[in-house]
Each structure stands twice: as structure tokens, then as C-alpha cells.
Design a protein around this motif. Sequence first.
Motif, mmCIF file in Angstrom:
data_model
loop_
_atom_site.group_PDB
_atom_site.id
_atom_site.type_symbol
_atom_site.label_atom_id
_atom_site.label_comp_id
_atom_site.label_asym_id
_atom_site.label_seq_id
_atom_site.Cartn_x
_atom_site.Cartn_y
_atom_site.Cartn_z
ATOM 1 N N TYR A 196 5.191 9.012 -1.248
ATOM 2 C CA TYR A 196 3.817 8.924 -1.831
ATOM 3 C C TYR A 196 3.337 10.015 -1.673
ATOM 4 C CZ TYR A 196 4.409 3.941 -3.129
ATOM 5 O OH TYR A 196 4.935 2.803 -3.351
ATOM 6 N N PHE A 200 -3.320 8.339 0.426
ATOM 7 C CA PHE A 200 -3.598 7.667 1.856
ATOM 8 C C PHE A 200 -4.618 8.223 2.800
ATOM 9 C CE2 PHE A 200 0.501 6.478 0.008
ATOM 10 C CZ PHE A 200 0.370 5.100 0.039
ATOM 11 N N PHE A 236 -5.096 9.172 6.864
ATOM 12 C CA PHE A 236 -4.496 9.530 7.893
ATOM 13 C C PHE A 236 -5.180 10.726 8.788
ATOM 14 C CE2 PHE A 236 -2.762 12.168 4.503
ATOM 15 C CZ PHE A 236 -2.921 13.473 5.048
ATOM 16 N N VAL A 247 3.979 10.199 2.455
ATOM 17 C CA VAL A 247 3.955 8.927 2.986
ATOM 18 C C VAL A 247 5.154 8.476 2.707
ATOM 19 C CG1 VAL A 247 2.852 6.704 3.166
ATOM 20 C CG2 VAL A 247 1.351 8.891 3.361
ATOM 21 N N ILE A 269 6.713 5.171 3.924
ATOM 22 C CA ILE A 269 6.653 3.815 4.205
ATOM 23 C C ILE A 269 5.193 3.521 4.149
ATOM 24 C CG2 ILE A 269 7.400 1.809 4.586
ATOM 25 C CD1 ILE A 269 10.113 2.837 5.489
ATOM 26 N N PRO A 270 4.341 3.102 3.580
ATOM 27 C CA PRO A 270 2.968 2.800 3.825
ATOM 28 C C PRO A 270 2.830 1.519 4.671
ATOM 29 C CG PRO A 270 3.339 2.877 1.495
ATOM 30 C CD PRO A 270 4.662 2.649 1.990
ATOM 31 N N HIS A 271 1.791 1.646 5.333
ATOM 32 C CA HIS A 271 1.464 0.687 6.646
ATOM 33 C C HIS A 271 1.540 -0.899 5.953
ATOM 34 C CE1 HIS A 271 -0.936 -1.590 9.564
ATOM 35 N NE2 HIS A 271 -0.295 -1.108 10.366
ATOM 36 N N TYR A 277 3.573 5.323 13.079
ATOM 37 C CA TYR A 277 3.912 3.943 13.398
ATOM 38 C C TYR A 277 4.678 3.873 14.680
ATOM 39 C CZ TYR A 277 4.516 -1.036 12.827
ATOM 40 O OH TYR A 277 4.622 -2.513 13.144
ATOM 41 N N ASN A 279 -0.535 5.457 11.018
ATOM 42 C CA ASN A 279 -0.401 3.993 10.584
ATOM 43 C C ASN A 279 0.869 4.216 9.805
ATOM 44 O OD1 ASN A 279 -2.381 2.811 12.247
ATOM 45 N ND2 ASN A 279 -3.819 3.268 10.398
ATOM 46 N N HIS A 280 0.914 4.895 9.051
ATOM 47 C CA HIS A 280 2.178 5.066 8.158
ATOM 48 C C HIS A 280 3.326 5.445 8.591
ATOM 49 C CE1 HIS A 280 -1.239 4.209 5.155
ATOM 50 N NE2 HIS A 280 -1.597 5.264 5.502
ATOM 51 N N CYS A 308 5.875 8.635 7.748
ATOM 52 C CA CYS A 308 5.815 9.852 7.140
ATOM 53 C C CYS A 308 6.704 10.533 7.372
ATOM 54 C CB CYS A 308 4.392 10.278 7.152
ATOM 55 S SG CYS A 308 2.947 9.471 6.912
#
Length: 225
Positions: A24, A29, A31, A42, A44-46, A198, A210-211, A213
Motif C-alpha cells: 500500500y 497510513f 507512521f 506498507v 501488511i497493515p497493523h 512490528y 506498527n505496520h 513495511c
Amino acid sequence: MAGWERKQTDVEKGIVIPDDWPGYPLDLFTFPEHYSEDLDCVYIPHGVIMDRIERLARNIMDDLGDHDIVVLCVLKGGYQFCADLVDCIKVLCCNSNKTLPMRVDFIRLKSYLNDQSTEDLHIEGAENLSALSGKNVLIVEAIVDTGKTMKALLDHVEAFKPKMIKVAGLLVKRVASKTGYLPDYVGFEISNRFVVGYALDYNEYFRDLNHICVISDSGKQKYKI
């Protein structure tokens, strides 16, 4: 999610993210601003990570419920996945006819230099694993690429004669040099891209994302050692 595949006939692979998945755009998002020039996308999103972990927790409860287990968290990259997985299991224990008493222990593995896995594996905390003797062990690891590091850890843990060993891996990479090893519980199968966030790092940076990336080439150069 568009472009992602969930193989019902091969569920141990988890959610399969194809090689051509572009991720994405970053501007969709939030960050830390200090990483604004260091990421490509990104991946996989959180929120998706958390949903998948909840499903893994349910699978673990179905398989291991009513057994005492020792959760062995592989540091440093696995600390966030382990914490969230344990939290999900605790919630399920409060809302289920099954229970899963857990102890949590920690071990640290180090095998990367910059973005390359090396043959030089360091295991810290190995001297404390005698407590695993006769126990049901769930190893929690953030990412498995070639599988060599995990197989070495499994050999090491098995020497302490646990009753059972299961492995939960949030990410499994598709790599040409793979040993064929696959964790018992897989969150996502991903292409061979270097991902951060993450709690996954590049030379100790990016754990505060958090995501999950994809790091950019300029990010690799900026934090290279």
C-alpha cells in the motif's frame, strides 16, 4: 484483501501474499515521520496483522487447549508477535470452555548482518532451557526465511527433552535456499523481500513501526553498518 490468497486446501501456509503484491502507498497510513524516506510501502497493515494473530490464537487453542504450555519467545523480533498472541490466547481462555495455562520464557537469536542472513548463529539465554524438560513448548518467532536458524533452534531445544514442540511463525518467506521447514502455525507466507516493523528491525531500527513495511534502498544505506 485484494490480491491476497487464503489456500483452504493448504492452510498451514497461512495467508499467501503473491510475489507481485505491491503493498500500500505510504500516504494511506500513519507512521513515525523519521522513517518517511526509508520505506517503499506498507506491506501488511497493523490491523490485518492483529486479525490474523487472533485466528492463530484460536487454532492454537483448538490444538493445545487444556494443556500447560511454555511459550518460548524468540527475541528480539518476536516480542511484539508473542505479546499479542499471548494476549489473544488469554482473551480466548476467558471466553471458552477450554483453558491454556501458559508460562512465557525468552531466548535471543542473532544471525543477520544488514539485510543478509549469516551462518554465524548466536543463541543467548540457552543456558536456562533446562526448565523445558518434559514440557509442552510453543516457540514463537516473527519470521522464518531459509529455515536454517529455526532448525538449529529446534535441535537445541530438543536436547532438553520437552514433551512436545510446536512453532508459530508470523511470516514465512519464499526463498530458493529454503530447507523445506514450515512452522505449525503460519500467519503470512511472503515473497523474499526485506521487511521491517512490528518489532522486525534493520540494524535495530524500525522496531517502532506498527505496520510491516518494505524498507527502501535508501533506508538500507542510511542504517547500514
